[in-house]
Structure formats: structure tokens, C-alpha cells
Motif scaffolding. Structure first.
Motif, mmCIF file in Angstrom:
data_model
loop_
_atom_site.group_PDB
_atom_site.id
_atom_site.type_symbol
_atom_site.label_atom_id
_atom_site.label_comp_id
_atom_site.label_asym_id
_atom_site.label_seq_id
_atom_site.Cartn_x
_atom_site.Cartn_y
_atom_site.Cartn_z
ATOM 1 N N UNK A 240 0.688 -1.243 0.009
ATOM 2 C CA UNK A 240 -0.018 0.011 0.051
ATOM 3 C C UNK A 240 0.768 1.580 0.088
ATOM 4 N N UNK A 241 2.013 1.014 0.440
ATOM 5 C CA UNK A 241 2.871 2.465 0.897
ATOM 6 C C UNK A 241 4.336 2.077 0.130
ATOM 7 N N UNK A 242 4.576 0.797 -0.555
ATOM 8 C CA UNK A 242 5.979 0.745 -1.132
ATOM 9 C C UNK A 242 5.702 -0.147 -2.240
ATOM 10 N N UNK B 10 17.602 0.036 12.588
ATOM 11 C CA UNK B 10 16.622 -0.585 13.516
ATOM 12 C C UNK B 10 17.175 -0.920 14.851
ATOM 13 N N UNK B 11 16.238 -0.988 15.704
ATOM 14 C CA UNK B 11 16.304 -1.423 17.260
ATOM 15 C C UNK B 11 15.619 -2.473 17.612
ATOM 16 N N UNK C 98 12.637 -4.306 7.714
ATOM 17 C CA UNK C 98 12.903 -3.161 7.047
ATOM 18 C C UNK C 98 13.190 -2.113 7.814
ATOM 19 N N UNK C 99 13.831 -1.010 7.278
ATOM 20 C CA UNK C 99 14.530 0.155 7.901
ATOM 21 C C UNK C 99 13.672 0.804 8.927
ATOM 22 N N UNK D 262 9.574 1.432 9.606
ATOM 23 C CA UNK D 262 9.109 2.306 10.745
ATOM 24 C C UNK D 262 7.895 1.605 11.647
ATOM 25 N N UNK D 263 8.158 0.195 11.656
ATOM 26 C CA UNK D 263 7.291 -0.510 12.555
ATOM 27 C C UNK D 263 7.716 -0.713 13.852
ATOM 28 N N UNK D 264 6.691 -0.427 14.815
ATOM 29 C CA UNK D 264 7.161 -0.797 16.553
ATOM 30 C C UNK D 264 6.230 -2.038 16.704
#
Length: 355
Positions: A19-21, A296-297, A309-310, A329-331
Motif C-alpha cells: 500500500x505504501x511501497x 533498526x532497534x 525493513x528500515x 518504521x514499525x514498532x
């Protein structure tokens, strides 16, 4: 000879990521799938590449640019909607002219590149060369039937009852005779101009279509399972790289590629694994066949056989994460809020598995 890469599909099978990429920019071993196609074409000695783009065209342009970083000259060709692979060939005719060309589906990966195949096509002097591979589910592909002597006899797109298990791989080679064949065919039941119908027309006109059976692996990365398998296959051949120091209390086992500025604190990384620049691992385990993007963390968690992903964060997850594709950018974090409950913000067509 020119290259033509198709990069205009919607990627519905990889939603919600797509949807976003653009699906062709989802990374395998931290490298967008589309870049493998460009590199393969350039390695075969082809420098002029046309890329078919659709609604994700701006993102493709931003990632690829003018092609100079790959040693290529890239021209973008707009397709107003996904109208079939043969339609993409037709709208590219002004760019391709009378030259031979290789058409490469931008979400496919093929072992060993295409240099030998391009050389074979040039040497044979045939009108088209198609790549075929044996598959267990031919009804999901274009299927080729070969005559006793090995000549291509018939091509059918996604047949309900396949007469062969030979699927068309996402790389094709043509000369200019294909344009006339595309103009002669009609849209299929799904409203698209099928490349199988155009190649069948070449055969019906008595032109030469040469089949080449692929001996190595190939992957259409349109689904999660295929993305993960492609990631595993590519990671098998990565070269170890240590662009960062391994901190005290941490350990590296097997083939691991560490980007610049990676921090490892009390963590174990067991390859094959690739970790992007600026990523931090603390009290974490990263198991085999995992690709982690930049910045990433990962804290107090375990992860294997997955793609992250990043700019994503995974923190304080008590069970191991396996077989997952995690977007940008997922948490994913544990919370101590009362009452205790699962809390999700999940987009359309997502899948969450809970143990």
C-alpha cells in the motif's frame, strides 16, 4: 540489445506492505528486488534499459534515478494501468525500435544472472527465447507444452488443468517480430494482453521460439513465502563483512554482514544474516536467514528467518519471531498497561499470528 523491466504492478499479494511501497522495492538481503534485475541486465552487457512504471512510478524513479549508479541509461515508460505483459511490450515499442531486447519482470530473482541466456539468444538467432522451470503448481503460471523434439508447441496462461509442469520464468528475449504478434492478439478473459498469447502467435506464424530449461533456482517474489525463501537463498551466498566492531559480551557465528555503525550489546547473531547500517541490538538473538534493514532497534527479543525493513523497533517480546516480513518504521513492543491485553494497529490485508 536493450532491456525492458516491468515494474508497474500493484503487488496485491504483498499487502499491506505494498500500500505504501512498490513491491519491486521490497528488499531481499537488504537489496531491493528490482536492483537484482538491473544488475543482471547490466552484467549481460546491456546498458540501455526501459522501465515500465505505474502508480508507484515516483518511488521507482527516486530509487533508481537515471541508472548511472548501475552503469546503465534508464528511460521510464508510463503504463496507465496494469493491462498485461504484452501491453507493456506494445507501449515500449517506440523506445525499443527494431532492436532485440530482454524483458525482465521486476519482482523476479534468477540464480546466476542472465548473461549466458542473452549470449545464447544472440548466438541462436531465433525470434524469441523463453525460460522454463518445473514447478509443483503450474496452474498459477503461464505453462509451456513441448513437442517430442523439444520445440515449443503451445502456451497457456494459468490453465485450470495444466498439460505440463513447465512454467514460464519471468525473463523473455524477443526480436521486433513480437510487436506484430501483440497487435494481433485480443485481451484475455481477465481483460489483459497476455504475453503467452503473443508468443503463441509467434509460433502460429512459423517463427522460432527457443525454450531454455532453467537448472538453478528462480523466484517470483510476489508472496510472503516466496520473499522469505528468496531471502534465504540469497543469504546463503553472502560474503562476511565486518564494517562494525563486535562489542564485549556479544558473539557472531557463521556468515554475517554487519553494516557501518552497527551496535551489538550482549547479543548473539548466527548467520547467514545481514544487518544494515546504524542498527542496534541489545540482549537480542538474531538467527539464521534474517535480514535487518538500516537504523533498526532490537532489544530483548529473538528473531530468525525474517525480513525487517528500515527504521523499525522490536522490544521486549518474550517469544521468538519467525517467518515474518516487517515493514518500515514499525514498532513491536511489550507494554505494561492495565488491563493486560493485546493491542494492535493493523492495516488492511494484514496477518497476525499469536501463540
Amino acid at each position: 540489445m536493450k532491456g525492458l523491466i516491468l515494474s508497474g504492478g500493484k503487488g496485491t499479494r504483498l499487502r499491506p506492505l505494498t500500500y505504501t511501497s512498490a513491491k519491486q522495492l521490497v528488499p531481499v538481503a537488504n537489496k531491493p528486488v528490482l536492483f537484482y534485475a538491473i544488475d543482471a541486465i547490466v552484467a549481460a552487457g546491456i546498458r540501455d534499459i526501459g522501465i515500465i512504471v505505474g502508480e508507484t512510478g515516483s518511488e521507482i524513479r527516486a530509487a533508481v534515478g537515471d541508472g548511472s549508479r548501475f552503469g546503465a541509461r534508464v528511460t521510464y515508460i508510463e503504463q496507465d494501468a496494469p493491462r498485461g505483459l504484452a501491453h507493456a511490450v506494445l507501449i515500449a515499442e517506440p523506445y525499443l525500435g527494431n532492436e532485440q531486447f530482454v524483458m525482465y519482470l521486476g519482482d523476479n530473482l534468477i540464480a546466476g544472472g542472465i548473461t549466458g541466456l542473452v549470449d545464447e539468444f544472440r548466438r541462436l538467432g531465433c525470434n524469441s527465447e523463453i525460460l522454463l522451470a518445473e514447478v509443483p503448481n503450474p496452474q498459477q503460471f503461464g505453462v509451456a507444452e513441448l513437442a517430442a523434439g523439444g520445440k515449443v508447441q503451445r502456451l497457456v496462461e494459468k490453465p485450470r488443468e495444466p498439460r505440463s509442469n513447465l512454467a514460464l520464468v519471468g525473463v523473455y528475449m524477443f526480436d521486433s517480430t513480437i510487436f506484430e504478434s501483440v497487435r494481433r492478439i485480443k485481451p484475455s478473459a481477465r481483460g489483459e494482453l497476455e504475453i503467452t498469447d503473443a508468443i503463441q502467435d509467434l509460433i502460429d506464424r512459423g517463427l522460432e521460439v527457443h525454450p531454455h530449461l532453467v537448472s538453478g533456482w528462480w523466484k517470483d517474489t510476489g508472496k510472503l513465502e516466496d520473499m522469505l525463501e528468496a531471502n534465504r537463498i540469497v543469504l546463503e551466498s553472502i560474503e562476511p563483512l565486518r564494517a562494525s566492531e563486535v562489542g564485549a559480551g556479544s558473539r557472531i557465528e557463521g556468515r554475517v554482514s554487519l553494516g557501518a555503525g552497527v551496535e551489538l550489546v550482549d547479543s548473539l547473531v548466527r548467520g547467514p544474516v545481514v544487518i544494515g547500517d546504524g542498527t542496534r541490538l541489545e540482549s537480542a538473538f538474531v538467527g539464521p536467514y534474517t535480514s535487518i534493514g538500516e537504523r533498526c532497534t532490537l532489544v530483548c527479543c529473538e528473531l530468525e528467518n525474517s525480513i525487517v525493513l528500515a527504521d523499525s523497533t522490536i522490544r521486549d517480546i518474550p517469544l521468538r519471531i519467525d517467518g515474518s516480513l516487517i515493514g518500515r518504521n514499525v514498532r513491536i513492543v511489550k507494554t505494561d498497561q492495565k488491563p493486560k491485553a493485546y493491542r494492535f494497529m493493523v492495516g488492511d490485508n494484514s496477518e497476525v499470528g499469536i501463540t
